[in-house]
Design a protein around this motif. Structure first.
Motif, PDB file in Angstrom:
ATOM      1  N   ASP A   1       0.851  -1.188   0.000  1.00  0.00           N
ATOM      2  CA  ASP A   1       0.000   0.000   0.000  1.00  0.00           C
ATOM      3  C   ASP A   1       0.891   1.243   0.000  1.00  0.00           C
ATOM      4  OD1 ASP A   1      -1.636   2.230   0.928  1.00  0.00           O
ATOM      5  OD2 ASP A   1      -3.134   0.723   1.442  1.00  0.00           O
TER       6      ASP A   1
ATOM      7  N   THR B   1       0.374   4.172   0.942  1.00  0.00           N
ATOM      8  CA  THR B   1       0.191   5.057   2.096  1.00  0.00           C
ATOM      9  C   THR B   1       0.460   4.370   3.426  1.00  0.00           C
ATOM     10  OG1 THR B   1      -2.181   4.528   2.261  1.00  0.00           O
ATOM     11  CG2 THR B   1      -1.541   6.373   0.832  1.00  0.00           C
ATOM     12  N   ASP B   2       0.628   3.044   3.421  1.00  0.00           N
ATOM     13  CA  ASP B   2       0.887   2.298   4.661  1.00  0.00           C
ATOM     14  C   ASP B   2       1.640   1.031   4.293  1.00  0.00           C
ATOM     15  OD1 ASP B   2       0.930   0.901   7.015  1.00  0.00           O
ATOM     16  OD2 ASP B   2      -1.233   0.995   7.385  1.00  0.00           O
ATOM     17  N   ASP B   3       2.975   1.048   4.482  1.00  0.00           N
ATOM     18  CA  ASP B   3       3.762  -0.094   4.008  1.00  0.00           C
ATOM     19  C   ASP B   3       3.707  -1.299   4.941  1.00  0.00           C
ATOM     20  OD1 ASP B   3       5.451   0.548   6.081  1.00  0.00           O
ATOM     21  OD2 ASP B   3       7.219   0.890   4.839  1.00  0.00           O
TER      22      ASP B   3
ATOM     23  N   GLN C   1       0.810  -2.793   5.060  1.00  0.00           N
ATOM     24  CA  GLN C   1      -0.280  -3.510   4.405  1.00  0.00           C
ATOM     25  C   GLN C   1       0.177  -4.004   3.031  1.00  0.00           C
ATOM     26  OE1 GLN C   1      -3.693  -0.905   4.420  1.00  0.00           O
ATOM     27  NE2 GLN C   1      -4.086  -1.254   6.587  1.00  0.00           N
TER      28      GLN C   1
ATOM     29  N   TYR D   1      -0.872  -6.176  -0.425  1.00  0.00           N
ATOM     30  CA  TYR D   1      -1.983  -6.677  -1.233  1.00  0.00           C
ATOM     31  C   TYR D   1      -1.489  -7.822  -2.117  1.00  0.00           C
ATOM     32  CZ  TYR D   1      -4.481  -2.560   0.337  1.00  0.00           C
ATOM     33  OH  TYR D   1      -5.088  -1.623   1.124  1.00  0.00           O
TER      34      TYR D   1
ATOM     35  N   MET E   1      -5.537  -8.952   1.464  1.00  0.00           N
ATOM     36  CA  MET E   1      -4.638  -7.999   2.116  1.00  0.00           C
ATOM     37  C   MET E   1      -4.120  -8.611   3.408  1.00  0.00           C
ATOM     38  SD  MET E   1      -4.170  -5.512   4.659  1.00  0.00           S
ATOM     39  CE  MET E   1      -5.686  -4.730   5.184  1.00  0.00           C
TER      40      MET E   1
ATOM     41  N   ASP F   1      -1.915  -7.481   6.825  1.00  0.00           N
ATOM     42  CA  ASP F   1      -1.357  -6.374   7.602  1.00  0.00           C
ATOM     43  C   ASP F   1      -0.282  -6.947   8.524  1.00  0.00           C
ATOM     44  OD1 ASP F   1      -0.832  -4.266   9.410  1.00  0.00           O
ATOM     45  OD2 ASP F   1      -2.848  -3.462   9.129  1.00  0.00           O
TER      46      ASP F   1
END
Length: 205
Positions: free
Chosen positions: A128, A130-132, A134, A136, A167, A169
């Motif tokens: 992601d 904006t948020d590494d 997360q 996909y 996904m 996290d």
């Protein structure tokens, strides 16, 4: 990086997903290992690494019998130590199990497999932006056959595959002591708020 290899180390001819860590300056191999287990083929691997050295590998797995022979889309997570070696942080994670226990590319339901039975070359892991923490993952699974029995009136009876997106996290889970401190803190905030409210109304605490 990851690639598919054949191994006979356990006495069986099976496929494994092999990860390799390479020194960017010298091109020397720092670490290498296989993801797999006896009785299964692992293939179509993909990989992504974030800025903290956390690694997620996606892959397909298939078995040899009806109990676990369904093609499944799976993942495995790792962390990276100070020397560049990967440390497993999970077991194999099931993301999507196929709906049928076989897949005959180009063959009709009930007929023997014909020609080259190739599983599609689709697998990807991305981070992601904006948020590494997360990751996909995109992979494949075998869908129901295209026939009336599977809910497709007028279908030709051919096999089909589908695409699955998941996904993962990898954010660290707070330790129990951290949770305890959080709950105590929330409790103290509640007590202070109640005291302020009671002081404002003139009622006893």
């Amino acid at each position: 990086m990851v690639n598919t290899v054949n191994t006979t180390s356990d006495g069986l001819d099976e496929a494994r997903v092999r990860y390799t860590v390479v020194d960017a300056a010298t091109n020397a191999i720092i670490d290498q290992g296989d993801i797999g287990s006896a009785g299964h083929d692992y293939y179509m691997g993909s990989i992504a690494v974030n800025s903290s050295g956390q690694v997620v590998v996606g892959f397909n797995r298939s078995g040899l019998n009806a109990a676990d022979g369904k093609i499944a889309f799976m993942a495995h997570t790792f962390s990276t130590d100070a020397t560049g070696h990967l440390i497993s942080t999970s077991s194999d994670i099931m993301l999507k199990e196929s709906l049928v226990d076989d897949y005959h590319n180009g063959s009709l339901f009930g007929q023997a497999a014909s020609g080259r039975q190739r599983w599609g070359d689709y697998s990807q892991v991305s981070i992601d932006p904006t948020d590494d923490s997360q990751f996909y993952l995109i992979g494949e699974f075998a869908r129901e056959y295209n026939n009336p029995a599977s809910g497709h009136p007028g279908g030709t009876g051919g096999s089909r595959w589908g695409t699955w997106v998941a996904m993962i996290d990898v954010s660290p889970v707070p330790e129990p002591s951290s949770w305890a401190m959080l709950f105590v803190g929330l409790g103290m905030v509640g007590v202070l708020a109640r005291r302020r409210r009671n002081a404002a109304t003139g009622s006893p605490c």
